[in-house]
Design an enzyme around this catalytic site. Structure first.
Site, PDB file in Angstrom:
ATOM      1  N   ASP A 174      -4.045   1.236   2.368  1.00  0.00           N
ATOM      2  CA  ASP A 174      -3.543   1.983   0.944  1.00  0.00           C
ATOM      3  C   ASP A 174      -3.850   1.360  -0.174  1.00  0.00           C
ATOM      4  OD1 ASP A 174      -1.784  -0.497   1.288  1.00  0.00           O
ATOM      5  OD2 ASP A 174       0.124   0.714   1.488  1.00  0.00           O
ATOM      6  N   HIS A 175      -4.283  -0.002  -0.326  1.00  0.00           N
ATOM      7  CA  HIS A 175      -4.951  -0.471  -1.507  1.00  0.00           C
ATOM      8  C   HIS A 175      -5.314  -1.916  -1.111  1.00  0.00           C
ATOM      9  CE1 HIS A 175      -1.239  -2.943  -1.982  1.00  0.00           C
ATOM     10  NE2 HIS A 175      -0.583  -1.867  -1.832  1.00  0.00           N
ATOM     11  N   CYS A 198       1.219   1.024  -3.392  1.00  0.00           N
ATOM     12  CA  CYS A 198       1.156   1.685  -2.283  1.00  0.00           C
ATOM     13  C   CYS A 198       1.882   3.023  -2.573  1.00  0.00           C
ATOM     14  CB  CYS A 198       2.171   1.128  -1.080  1.00  0.00           C
ATOM     15  SG  CYS A 198       3.826   0.749  -1.905  1.00  0.00           S
ATOM     16  N   GLU A 203      -2.038  -1.928   5.133  1.00  0.00           N
ATOM     17  CA  GLU A 203      -1.185  -2.440   4.080  1.00  0.00           C
ATOM     18  C   GLU A 203      -1.845  -3.417   3.367  1.00  0.00           C
ATOM     19  OE1 GLU A 203       3.587  -0.844   3.960  1.00  0.00           O
ATOM     20  OE2 GLU A 203       2.999  -2.516   5.209  1.00  0.00           O
ATOM     21  N   ASP A 204      -2.106  -3.568   2.057  1.00  0.00           N
ATOM     22  CA  ASP A 204      -2.416  -4.391   1.206  1.00  0.00           C
ATOM     23  C   ASP A 204      -3.520  -5.405   1.592  1.00  0.00           C
ATOM     24  OD1 ASP A 204       0.321  -3.355   0.435  1.00  0.00           O
ATOM     25  OD2 ASP A 204       0.944  -5.335  -0.249  1.00  0.00           O
TER      26      ASP A 204
END
Length: 551
Positions: free
Chosen positions: A236-237, A58, A19-20
């Site tokens: 996810d990003h 997300c 994540e992130d």
């Protein structure tokens, strides 16, 4: 680098989704990172440094991953739809995104090929994951539970690198391991102790994620699966810093992507091809030997159906309380962004983002007139267009949209964005409440039609559904739901042993995905069925008694 080698059929597939996370790994050249497992994995696989998400946040991004569809095309572009926001009760939330009937979770196509699909356990798709998407979904989901001989598609989601992990209250009692003086802040963020500590904390969290990656890779090795398992590691990003997360700048959408196990990828190699996260689902289908449905908008970047792309696309819309609309297109060098609301500030009110220690520092310094140079970028008026040369200006701080020497590039990028919007559509053009009203007439979320059971055989012409039936073993059982685009789940329960080990109730049961008429074994059975379409309420569960005998 790719060669002409072909993939063996039905390889296992493991996803590890972070994540992130921007590519702040040692294998990407970051000298502060402590990522030995990721670095070792990259040395055995292939890095894709030109990989990007379709949004800097997300849920829209993960919706694109699971469906192979752009969020702006199917209505999942607004960031957070699944719960009511107490600050702005006027929003049309909560609602479940309701894409067109053909759109399904791509894992259904893998399940149809015999893959055992598990997710441990994050979804965040902007809709409830349908019962038909996964064989197992939850904290215990694992490839270990697959039937003998079945290939698996398994997803694990370390969540320690989320933006919120940089908040001081999340700091471990032992304090920071990363030296705040060693980190390098982007030049558009203020260089203060508080900002450095936040980024140092993110590096600590990346180290924790790296350990989890190492555990999963070791488990694959211990299970003797390394030679027959494709492994994909991605985020996810991009990173959860201001001007990163929630934005289509590279800091918000550029992601790490490392792949191992495909014979066409040379160990330790680097592929320069552009990849969008929307391409992940179609790529899995390509690798599994499945045909890719024509409605999918992603492109496979590996496998026999590989199609290289010239551009990636990204969007920004409502984030929690505030509305916005930004569209972006990027090739290997240039980034073009179009602001549909240039009258808005770069930083509208967002309570969640304001909890970030770096954001708090930026507001404090701005109020005191202490921000200088690029640190003021997020406080300047918005232009209608932005154009950046990401090779010469990797932090995207010099807007070339008004530069005479770049007008030909500007026109090309404008045209690429216009053509993309025309091709895939853009529901950001209409008000969110109008979009939701079209899905929920009268404010009511539709319910999937229940499953009808039809028997086909010598004594059963299949002209009407049954609620119970006696049939021979050479008969077929057909299942049907009247809802367009519905998927059907089914399971068998021995009628002479109700409540037994094979007869787990509801979501605790293992539901099969219906793909073709069933041929049942001899015995007395209860056939349980449920139907679901993304964005609809699930149908009622039905039970049909079937006595199957030999002729």
């Amino acid at each position: 680098m790719e060669t002409e080698q072909t993939m063996p059929e039905r390889r296992n597939i493991l996803w590890i989704s972070l994540e992130d996370t921007s590519p702040r790994f040692g294998c990407y050249g970051d000298e502060v990172a402590r990522t030995p497992n990721l670095d070792r994995f990259a040395g055995e696989g292939c890095r894709f440094p030109n990989a990007f998400s379709v949004a800097g946040v997300c849920a829209p991004s993960r919706c694109a991953v699971i469906t192979g569809m752009y969020p702006t095309s199917i209505g999942s572009h607004h960031m957070r739809t699944s719960h009511r926001n107490e600050n702005v009760p006027e929003l049309p939330t909560p609602y479940s995104v309701c894409p067109p009937p053909p759109v399904k979770c791509f894992t259904e196509y893998l399940r149809g090929l015999g893959y055992f699909c598990t997710n441990n356990q994050k979804t965040d798709y902007q809709f409830d994951p349908p019962l038909t998407a996964w064989d197992e979904l939850g904290p215990e989901a694992h490839w270990h539970h697959r039937p003998d001989g079945a290939p698996f598609f398994a997803v694990f989601n370390p969540t320690v690198t989320h933006e919120s992990g940089m908040w001081p209250e999340k700091r471990r009692e032992t304090g920071l391991t990363t030296d705040p003086d060693a980190v390098s802040l982007p030049p558009y963020l203020p260089d203060t102790r508080k900002c450095r500590e936040a980024l140092a904390q993110h590096y600590d969290n990346l180290e924790l994620a790296d350990r989890r990656v190492g555990e999963l890779l070791a488990e694959i090795e211990t299970d003797g699966l390394s030679d027959n398992t494709l492994v994909f590691i991605w985020s996810d990003h991009g990173e959860g810093l201001p001007r990163g997360k929630r934005w289509p700048y590279d800091a918000g959408i550029r992601i790490p992507l490392i792949v191992k196990g495909h014979p066409a990828l040379v160990p330790g190699s680097v592929s320069d091809q552009l990849v969008s996260l929307i391409d992940l689902g179609p790529t899995m289908l390509s690798l599994a030997g499945a045909q890719i449905p024509r409605h999918m908008q992603g492109r496979p970047f590996l496998g026999p159906q590989c199609r290289r792309r010239d551009y990636i696309y990204a969007s920004r819309d409502r984030h929690d309380e505030f509305y916005d609309r930004v569209r972006a297109v990027r090739d290997r060098r240039y980034k073009y962004m179009r602001h549909y609301h240039p009258e808005l500030p770069y930083l509208p009110w967002n309570p969640y983002r304001n909890r970030h220690p770096v954001m708090q520092e930026m507001w404090r310094l701005y109020a005191g007139g202490e921000l200088t140079g690029p640190e003021r970028l997020l406080f300047e008026p918005r232009p209608v267009e932005e154009l950046y040369d990401t090779e010469a200006d990797p932090f995207e701080m010099v807007n070339l949209a008004g530069d005479a020497d770049h007008q030909a590039i500007l026109e090309r990028m404008r045209q690429a964005l216009d053509e993309w919007i025309a091709e895939v559509g853009d529901l950001g053009e209409i008000a969110e409440e109008m979009m939701v009203a079209a899905w929920h007439p009268g404010g009511q979320q539709p319910t999937t039609a229940p499953v009808q059971t039809i028997v086909l055989g010598a004594d059963h012409p299949g002209r009407e559904p049954v609620t119970e039936a006696q049939l021979e073993m050479d008969c077929l059982v057909q299942l049907y739901s009247a809802t367009q685009g519905a998927s059907i789940a089914w399971r068998l329960e021995p009628a002479n042993d109700p409540g037994g080990a094979e007869a787990a109730d509801g979501d605790d049961a293992h539901w099969q995905l219906y793909t073709q008429p069933l041929k049942l074994p001899e015995g007395l059975w209860y056939l349980h069925t449920r139907a679901v379409r993304i964005g609809y309420h699930e149908s009622e569960e039905r039970r049909v008694a079937l006595a199957v005998r030999r002729r």
